[in-house]
Motif scaffolding. Structure first.
Motif, PDB file in Angstrom:
ATOM      1  N   ARG A 238       0.830  -1.206   0.000  1.00  0.00           N
ATOM      2  CA  ARG A 238       0.000   0.000   0.000  1.00  0.00           C
ATOM      3  C   ARG A 238       0.868   1.261   0.000  1.00  0.00           C
ATOM      4  O   ARG A 238       0.572   2.236  -0.682  1.00  0.00           O
ATOM      5  CB  ARG A 238      -0.905   0.006   1.227  1.00  0.00           C
ATOM      6  N   GLY A 239       1.957   1.200   0.776  1.00  0.00           N
ATOM      7  CA  GLY A 239       2.848   2.350   0.818  1.00  0.00           C
ATOM      8  C   GLY A 239       3.544   2.602  -0.501  1.00  0.00           C
ATOM      9  O   GLY A 239       3.849   3.749  -0.855  1.00  0.00           O
ATOM     10  N   ILE A 240       3.775   1.515  -1.289  1.00  0.00           N
ATOM     11  CA  ILE A 240       4.466   1.665  -2.570  1.00  0.00           C
ATOM     12  C   ILE A 240       3.507   2.080  -3.675  1.00  0.00           C
ATOM     13  O   ILE A 240       3.741   3.059  -4.396  1.00  0.00           O
ATOM     14  CB  ILE A 240       5.187   0.353  -2.934  1.00  0.00           C
ATOM     15  N   PHE A 241       2.388   1.356  -3.822  1.00  0.00           N
ATOM     16  CA  PHE A 241       1.509   1.547  -4.970  1.00  0.00           C
ATOM     17  C   PHE A 241       0.418   2.599  -4.732  1.00  0.00           C
ATOM     18  O   PHE A 241       0.100   3.377  -5.627  1.00  0.00           O
ATOM     19  CB  PHE A 241       0.851   0.212  -5.348  1.00  0.00           C
ATOM     20  N   VAL A 242      -0.179   2.595  -3.543  1.00  0.00           N
ATOM     21  CA  VAL A 242      -1.345   3.448  -3.297  1.00  0.00           C
ATOM     22  C   VAL A 242      -0.933   4.803  -2.736  1.00  0.00           C
ATOM     23  O   VAL A 242      -1.276   5.858  -3.280  1.00  0.00           O
ATOM     24  CB  VAL A 242      -2.331   2.738  -2.337  1.00  0.00           C
ATOM     25  N   TRP A 243      -0.199   4.800  -1.633  1.00  0.00           N
ATOM     26  CA  TRP A 243       0.155   6.055  -0.982  1.00  0.00           C
ATOM     27  C   TRP A 243       1.389   6.704  -1.607  1.00  0.00           C
ATOM     28  O   TRP A 243       1.590   7.902  -1.456  1.00  0.00           O
ATOM     29  CB  TRP A 243       0.394   5.811   0.505  1.00  0.00           C
ATOM     30  N   ASN A 244       2.217   5.904  -2.289  1.00  0.00           N
ATOM     31  CA  ASN A 244       3.444   6.409  -2.928  1.00  0.00           C
ATOM     32  C   ASN A 244       4.270   7.225  -1.930  1.00  0.00           C
ATOM     33  O   ASN A 244       4.639   8.382  -2.183  1.00  0.00           O
ATOM     34  CB  ASN A 244       3.096   7.253  -4.156  1.00  0.00           C
ATOM     35  N   LEU A 245       4.557   6.612  -0.803  1.00  0.00           N
ATOM     36  CA  LEU A 245       5.264   7.310   0.268  1.00  0.00           C
ATOM     37  C   LEU A 245       6.654   7.729  -0.188  1.00  0.00           C
ATOM     38  O   LEU A 245       7.423   6.914  -0.706  1.00  0.00           O
ATOM     39  CB  LEU A 245       5.376   6.396   1.497  1.00  0.00           C
ATOM     40  N   GLY A 246       6.976   8.988   0.001  1.00  0.00           N
ATOM     41  CA  GLY A 246       8.296   9.491  -0.320  1.00  0.00           C
ATOM     42  C   GLY A 246       8.540   9.791  -1.777  1.00  0.00           C
ATOM     43  O   GLY A 246       9.563  10.391  -2.128  1.00  0.00           O
ATOM     44  N   GLY A 247       7.640   9.375  -2.670  1.00  0.00           N
ATOM     45  CA  GLY A 247       7.845   9.611  -4.097  1.00  0.00           C
ATOM     46  C   GLY A 247       8.647   8.497  -4.750  1.00  0.00           C
ATOM     47  O   GLY A 247       9.255   7.649  -4.082  1.00  0.00           O
ATOM     48  N   ASP A 248       8.642   8.473  -6.072  1.00  0.00           N
ATOM     49  CA  ASP A 248       9.335   7.427  -6.827  1.00  0.00           C
ATOM     50  C   ASP A 248      10.838   7.462  -6.558  1.00  0.00           C
ATOM     51  O   ASP A 248      11.464   8.535  -6.517  1.00  0.00           O
ATOM     52  CB  ASP A 248       9.079   7.605  -8.327  1.00  0.00           C
ATOM     53  N   ASN A 249      11.388   6.227  -6.400  1.00  0.00           N
ATOM     54  CA  ASN A 249      12.839   6.040  -6.236  1.00  0.00           C
ATOM     55  C   ASN A 249      13.406   6.788  -5.032  1.00  0.00           C
ATOM     56  O   ASN A 249      14.599   7.106  -4.997  1.00  0.00           O
ATOM     57  CB  ASN A 249      13.590   6.472  -7.503  1.00  0.00           C
ATOM     58  N   SER A 250      12.569   7.079  -4.041  1.00  0.00           N
ATOM     59  CA  SER A 250      13.049   7.744  -2.833  1.00  0.00           C
ATOM     60  C   SER A 250      13.608   6.708  -1.864  1.00  0.00           C
ATOM     61  O   SER A 250      13.481   5.502  -2.055  1.00  0.00           O
ATOM     62  CB  SER A 250      11.917   8.517  -2.163  1.00  0.00           C
ATOM     63  N   ARG A 251      14.235   7.195  -0.811  1.00  0.00           N
ATOM     64  CA  ARG A 251      14.787   6.299   0.192  1.00  0.00           C
ATOM     65  C   ARG A 251      13.694   5.507   0.890  1.00  0.00           C
ATOM     66  O   ARG A 251      13.864   4.330   1.201  1.00  0.00           O
ATOM     67  CB  ARG A 251      15.568   7.129   1.224  1.00  0.00           C
ATOM     68  N   VAL A 252      12.551   6.150   1.115  1.00  0.00           N
ATOM     69  CA  VAL A 252      11.417   5.463   1.739  1.00  0.00           C
ATOM     70  C   VAL A 252      10.940   4.313   0.866  1.00  0.00           C
ATOM     71  O   VAL A 252      10.646   3.214   1.354  1.00  0.00           O
ATOM     72  CB  VAL A 252      10.270   6.457   2.009  1.00  0.00           C
ATOM     73  N   GLN A 253      10.872   4.548  -0.448  1.00  0.00           N
ATOM     74  CA  GLN A 253      10.454   3.496  -1.370  1.00  0.00           C
ATOM     75  C   GLN A 253      11.435   2.323  -1.353  1.00  0.00           C
ATOM     76  O   GLN A 253      11.029   1.163  -1.393  1.00  0.00           O
ATOM     77  CB  GLN A 253      10.345   4.073  -2.784  1.00  0.00           C
ATOM     78  N   GLN A 254      12.712   2.617  -1.278  1.00  0.00           N
ATOM     79  CA  GLN A 254      13.707   1.550  -1.235  1.00  0.00           C
ATOM     80  C   GLN A 254      13.577   0.718   0.033  1.00  0.00           C
ATOM     81  O   GLN A 254      13.722  -0.503  -0.002  1.00  0.00           O
ATOM     82  CB  GLN A 254      15.103   2.157  -1.344  1.00  0.00           C
TER      83      GLN A 254
END
Length: 288
Positions: free
Chosen positions: A14-30
């Protein structure tokens, strides 16, 4: 241990696809991607396949759950033997338990999980009998505390009585299971029990059911018909092909349930299904 990983992965997805936490290729996404299974393949992109695998439940192995029930109950009962008012004794026992539990979880359970296989009723029957050893563990505890409180003076005699009571309690439990089977009958059935005690083999199953892996595989059927000798992708030779399809399917076509008639000649289909005039006449005479 079954639902927790799936819930954890669901939150990460959910954090990756829906909420997109931190934006694409951000540290949060990693960080979120590193939480998923096969995270080494998800460092740059989480595919639909990886997301699907992250939501698959861990296989439920009944024999493993039965093992937990037996082992944990036995460990709980075993503490009655080790009860003590000395702090050093209690700490030593807890340390010994932690070491044994670590070895059990780290090596024994990890090795047992292995590949999941289908459980049978034999698992239920086996652990129903093993549970008797757990129940039989309680009577010797009373003897042990009788010895500790001074009711029994000789330690050797106390151990002998404990062993005898444990054996007697186990026999009573096993005999009770035997009486239940004798009264209501055993319901144990196995897929490996064949008529006449002999396995008819895969060919017999294929002939009676009219389908196999080969004639339900559309790619293999197309290869057989249109490019059987494609270099490096050849199908089986003619002699082997005869064993891959039921004998009544001469055209070796694609099989679909409910459309068996498409693979047989009309007069043979009519005879096998009592639709021909002669078959109907014979059926009428037998009914008369």
């Amino acid at each position: 241990n079954v639902l927790a990983p799936v819930i954890f992965y669901w939150i990460a997805l959910r954090g990756i696809f829906v909420w997109n936490l931190g934006g694409d290729n951000s540290r949060v996404q990693q960080v979120l991607r590193s939480m998923l299974p096969e995270h080494e393949n998800a460092e740059k992109r989480v595919t639909a396949r990886l997301a699907e695998r992250a939501q698959i439940l861990v296989p439920l192995l009944l024999w493993m759950e039965y093992t937990y029930i037996v082992v944990f109950a036995w460990m709980a009962f075993f503490t009655f033997f080790l009860a003590s008012g000395t702090g050093s004794t209690v700490c030593g026992l807890l340390f010994g338990f932690s070491v044994i539990f670590y070895i059990w979880q780290r090596y024994v359970m990890l090795w047992l999980y292995g590949k999941a296989t289908y459980d049978t009723e034999a698992s239920y029957v086996a652990f129903s009998r093993v549970w008797g050893f757990v129940i039989s563990f309680l009577p010797p505890i009373s003897v042990w505390w009788t010895y500790r409180l001074g009711g029994i003076q000789e330690k050797t005699f106390a151990f002998v009585v404990m062993a005898m009571i444990f054996a007697l309690a186990t026999l009573v439990y096993q005999y009770g299971l035997w009486c239940i089977d004798w009264l209501i009958g055993s319901r144990f059935e196995s897929v490996d029990t064949f008529e006449g005690g002999k396995d008819p083999g895969y060919t017999q199953v294929m002939e009676s059911q009219s389908y196999s892996w080969w004639n339900t595989n559309p790619i293999y059927v197309l290869k057989t018909r249109h490019c059987p000798e494609e270099p490096d992708f050849e199908v089986h030779d003619a002699a082997t092909q005869e064993r891959l399809w039921p004998k009544n399917q001469k055209r070796k076509g694609f099989f679909e349930l409910g459309k068996e008639f498409r693979h047989e000649e009309k007069h043979l289909w009519d005879e096998n299904n009592a639709l021909s005039p002669s078959a109907r006449q014979d059926q009428g005479l037998s009914m008369g």
